[in-house]
Design a protein around this motif. Structure first.
Motif, mmCIF file in Angstrom:
data_model
loop_
_atom_site.group_PDB
_atom_site.id
_atom_site.type_symbol
_atom_site.label_atom_id
_atom_site.label_comp_id
_atom_site.label_asym_id
_atom_site.label_seq_id
_atom_site.Cartn_x
_atom_site.Cartn_y
_atom_site.Cartn_z
ATOM 1 N N THR A 127 -0.802 25.120 -16.193
ATOM 2 C CA THR A 127 -2.030 25.566 -16.859
ATOM 3 C C THR A 127 -1.864 25.698 -18.377
ATOM 4 O OG1 THR A 127 -1.499 27.916 -16.523
ATOM 5 C CG2 THR A 127 -2.759 26.805 -14.784
ATOM 6 N N GLU A 128 -0.646 25.541 -18.872
ATOM 7 C CA GLU A 128 -0.429 25.622 -20.313
ATOM 8 C C GLU A 128 -0.903 24.336 -20.997
ATOM 9 O OE1 GLU A 128 0.766 28.084 -22.357
ATOM 10 O OE2 GLU A 128 0.542 29.366 -20.581
ATOM 11 N N PRO A 129 -1.477 24.441 -22.194
ATOM 12 C CA PRO A 129 -1.943 23.255 -22.919
ATOM 13 C C PRO A 129 -0.826 22.233 -23.105
ATOM 14 C CG PRO A 129 -2.721 25.253 -23.997
ATOM 15 C CD PRO A 129 -1.749 25.692 -22.945
ATOM 16 N N GLY A 130 -1.166 20.978 -22.906
ATOM 17 C CA GLY A 130 -0.218 19.896 -23.129
ATOM 18 C C GLY A 130 0.562 19.477 -21.908
ATOM 19 N N CYS A 131 0.571 20.292 -20.848
ATOM 20 C CA CYS A 131 1.367 19.945 -19.669
ATOM 21 C C CYS A 131 0.812 18.705 -18.976
ATOM 22 C CB CYS A 131 1.417 21.112 -18.693
ATOM 23 S SG CYS A 131 2.531 20.825 -17.292
ATOM 24 N N GLY A 132 -0.503 18.620 -18.854
ATOM 25 C CA GLY A 132 -1.114 17.454 -18.218
ATOM 26 C C GLY A 132 -0.787 16.161 -18.945
ATOM 27 N N GLU A 133 -0.870 16.205 -20.281
ATOM 28 C CA GLU A 133 -0.562 15.022 -21.077
ATOM 29 C C GLU A 133 0.893 14.607 -20.902
ATOM 30 O OE1 GLU A 133 -2.193 17.603 -22.023
ATOM 31 O OE2 GLU A 133 -4.071 17.000 -23.000
ATOM 32 N N ARG A 134 1.772 15.596 -20.788
ATOM 33 C CA ARG A 134 3.187 15.279 -20.592
ATOM 34 C C ARG A 134 3.423 14.595 -19.244
ATOM 35 N NH1 ARG A 134 8.234 19.598 -20.504
ATOM 36 N NH2 ARG A 134 9.911 18.046 -20.471
ATOM 37 N N LEU A 135 2.722 15.048 -18.217
ATOM 38 C CA LEU A 135 2.855 14.425 -16.902
ATOM 39 C C LEU A 135 2.386 12.975 -16.918
ATOM 40 C CD1 LEU A 135 1.612 17.360 -14.631
ATOM 41 C CD2 LEU A 135 3.940 16.449 -14.717
ATOM 42 N N ILE A 136 1.274 12.705 -17.596
ATOM 43 C CA ILE A 136 0.768 11.338 -17.696
ATOM 44 C C ILE A 136 1.781 10.460 -18.426
ATOM 45 C CG2 ILE A 136 -1.035 9.863 -18.675
ATOM 46 C CD1 ILE A 136 -1.995 11.452 -16.308
ATOM 47 N N GLU A 137 2.382 11.005 -19.475
ATOM 48 C CA GLU A 137 3.385 10.252 -20.235
ATOM 49 C C GLU A 137 4.596 9.932 -19.359
ATOM 50 O OE1 GLU A 137 6.155 10.767 -24.258
ATOM 51 O OE2 GLU A 137 4.618 12.261 -23.766
ATOM 52 N N LEU A 138 5.073 10.920 -18.599
ATOM 53 C CA LEU A 138 6.213 10.707 -17.712
ATOM 54 C C LEU A 138 5.889 9.691 -16.614
ATOM 55 C CD1 LEU A 138 7.428 14.401 -17.309
ATOM 56 C CD2 LEU A 138 8.662 12.565 -18.480
ATOM 57 N N LEU A 139 4.640 9.718 -16.161
ATOM 58 C CA LEU A 139 4.212 8.826 -15.088
ATOM 59 C C LEU A 139 4.081 7.392 -15.566
ATOM 60 C CD1 LEU A 139 3.394 9.134 -12.068
ATOM 61 C CD2 LEU A 139 1.023 9.188 -12.839
ATOM 62 N N GLY A 140 3.780 7.222 -16.864
ATOM 63 C CA GLY A 140 3.614 5.878 -17.406
ATOM 64 C C GLY A 140 2.204 5.346 -17.318
ATOM 65 N N GLY A 141 1.237 6.240 -17.075
ATOM 66 C CA GLY A 141 -0.153 5.813 -16.998
ATOM 67 C C GLY A 141 -0.961 6.705 -16.090
ATOM 68 N N ALA A 142 -2.229 6.372 -15.901
ATOM 69 C CA ALA A 142 -3.130 7.179 -15.084
ATOM 70 C C ALA A 142 -2.711 7.157 -13.614
ATOM 71 C CB ALA A 142 -4.558 6.665 -15.223
ATOM 72 N N PRO A 143 -2.844 8.292 -12.918
ATOM 73 C CA PRO A 143 -2.448 8.353 -11.509
ATOM 74 C C PRO A 143 -3.501 7.792 -10.563
ATOM 75 C CG PRO A 143 -3.260 10.486 -12.201
ATOM 76 C CD PRO A 143 -3.274 9.612 -13.426
ATOM 77 N N ASP A 144 -3.014 7.330 -9.404
ATOM 78 C CA ASP A 144 -3.897 6.942 -8.297
ATOM 79 C C ASP A 144 -4.146 8.128 -7.374
ATOM 80 O OD1 ASP A 144 -3.921 3.802 -8.527
ATOM 81 O OD2 ASP A 144 -1.825 4.401 -8.736
ATOM 82 N N LEU A 145 -3.262 9.122 -7.449
ATOM 83 C CA LEU A 145 -3.341 10.279 -6.555
ATOM 84 C C LEU A 145 -2.818 11.517 -7.271
ATOM 85 C CD1 LEU A 145 -3.644 11.574 -3.690
ATOM 86 C CD2 LEU A 145 -1.339 10.727 -3.189
ATOM 87 N N VAL A 146 -3.590 12.597 -7.198
ATOM 88 C CA VAL A 146 -3.143 13.897 -7.701
ATOM 89 C C VAL A 146 -3.025 14.840 -6.512
ATOM 90 C CG1 VAL A 146 -3.699 15.916 -9.104
ATOM 91 C CG2 VAL A 146 -4.125 13.620 -10.004
ATOM 92 N N LEU A 147 -1.829 15.383 -6.320
ATOM 93 C CA LEU A 147 -1.557 16.342 -5.253
ATOM 94 C C LEU A 147 -1.373 17.723 -5.849
ATOM 95 C CD1 LEU A 147 1.217 14.295 -3.378
ATOM 96 C CD2 LEU A 147 -1.195 14.464 -2.720
ATOM 97 N N SER A 148 -1.868 18.749 -5.162
ATOM 98 C CA SER A 148 -1.642 20.118 -5.611
ATOM 99 C C SER A 148 -1.348 21.012 -4.418
ATOM 100 C CB SER A 148 -2.863 20.663 -6.366
ATOM 101 O OG SER A 148 -2.672 22.040 -6.652
ATOM 102 N N ASP A 149 -0.112 21.487 -4.367
ATOM 103 C CA ASP A 149 0.270 22.471 -3.356
ATOM 104 C C ASP A 149 0.520 23.813 -4.036
ATOM 105 O OD1 ASP A 149 0.591 23.009 -0.656
ATOM 106 O OD2 ASP A 149 2.762 22.749 -0.713
ATOM 107 N N MET A 150 -0.117 23.999 -5.195
ATOM 108 C CA MET A 150 0.078 25.221 -5.968
ATOM 109 C C MET A 150 -0.504 26.429 -5.250
ATOM 110 S SD MET A 150 -0.584 24.197 -9.961
ATOM 111 C CE MET A 150 -2.303 23.693 -9.730
ATOM 112 N N ALA A 151 0.191 27.538 -5.373
ATOM 113 C CA ALA A 151 -0.294 28.818 -4.859
ATOM 114 C C ALA A 151 0.261 29.913 -5.756
ATOM 115 C CB ALA A 151 0.142 29.043 -3.416
ATOM 116 N N PRO A 152 -0.558 30.886 -6.135
ATOM 117 C CA PRO A 152 -0.076 31.944 -7.028
ATOM 118 C C PRO A 152 0.761 32.969 -6.282
ATOM 119 C CG PRO A 152 -2.313 32.411 -6.373
ATOM 120 C CD PRO A 152 -1.965 31.078 -5.757
#
Length: 234
Positions: A127-152
């Motif tokens: 949820t911190e700013p910039g984390c999403g952009e970093r994930l896209i950079e690591l992935l090498g492009g836009a995703p075909d699938l986003v998974l979330s098993d997050m729980a607080p």
């Protein structure tokens, strides 16, 4: 010769991780220094066939079977696909994605995750700013699938815990809508009775099909369900 029709073979959940089949219920030898809830959780883990099967197959968590069931139904983990896993610790879903032959995986969690090459896994607050952009950079492009098993982390206050859960679902959904390729999919952990109606309405604006799914590997006494949205409209 019997006149009875042949019995159909039934698909059964794991029986206990061994060829011997279902095992006798195990109890902890000592409850010393353990709370009743901790004692109950440990005994449930000892007697959970999915926990045993996960160990037998080398999966890092029983959650791997939840994604396997979802993928068997919706065919999301296509060969060559790019996948982002939010809340990826300890790595069970990443293992399944790589096993299915996806092209790239990027994951994030507040907890450190042991490496699972070639996946790119980082320890950070999604949820911190910039984390999403970093994930896209690591992935090498836009995703075909986003998974979330997050729980607080829950605090035991129902209203506060609910708001935290909904906040994570909304953040994951907003991210998926922003970054997915057309035709992509989104899977997120939710909870029954979690007032996800507004969320469903928003997802239906962006995806052709949105459903609540409770995998067999999700414990029967848990309110946990998964939102599966497919056919991203772009």
């Amino acid at each position: 010769m019997s006149d009875e029709p042949p019995r159909k073979r039934m698909v059964r959940p794991p029986t206990g991780g061994t060829d011997a089949g279902r095992q006798t219920a195990k109890r902890l030898k000592s409850a010393k220094d353990r709370t009743p809830s901790s004692q109950a959780w440990l005994e449930r883990q000892l007697n959970d066939p999915y926990v045993a099967e996960a160990k037998a197959r080398g999966y890092r968590s029983r959650a791997a079977f939840k994604l396997l069931e979802i993928d068997e139904r919706f065919h999301l983990l296509r060969k060559g696909a790019r996948v982002i896993d939010l809340g990826c610790a300890p790595g069970g879903w990443v293992q399944v994605a790589l096993q299915k032959g996806v092209g790239a995986v990027a994951g994030v969690d507040l907890l450190a995750v042991d490496p699972l090459p070639p996946a790119a896994l980082i320890q950070a607050d999604f949820t911190e700013p910039g984390c999403g952009e970093r994930l896209i950079e690591l992935l090498g492009g836009a995703p075909d699938l986003v998974l979330s098993d997050m729980a607080p982390n829950t605090i035991g206050h129902r209203q506060t815990d609910h708001l935290r859960i909904m906040g994570l679902i909304e953040a994951a959904a907003e991210f998926a809508i922003q970054v997915l390729k057309p035709g992509g999919a989104f899977v997120a952990k939710a909870f029954q009775g979690g007032e996800t109606g507004v969320m469903f309405g928003e997802l239906k604006r962006h995806f052709t099909d949105v459903r609540n799914v409770k995998p067999k590997a999700s414990r029967a006494d848990s309110s946990e369900v998964y939102i599966v949205a497919t056919g991203f409209k772009g």
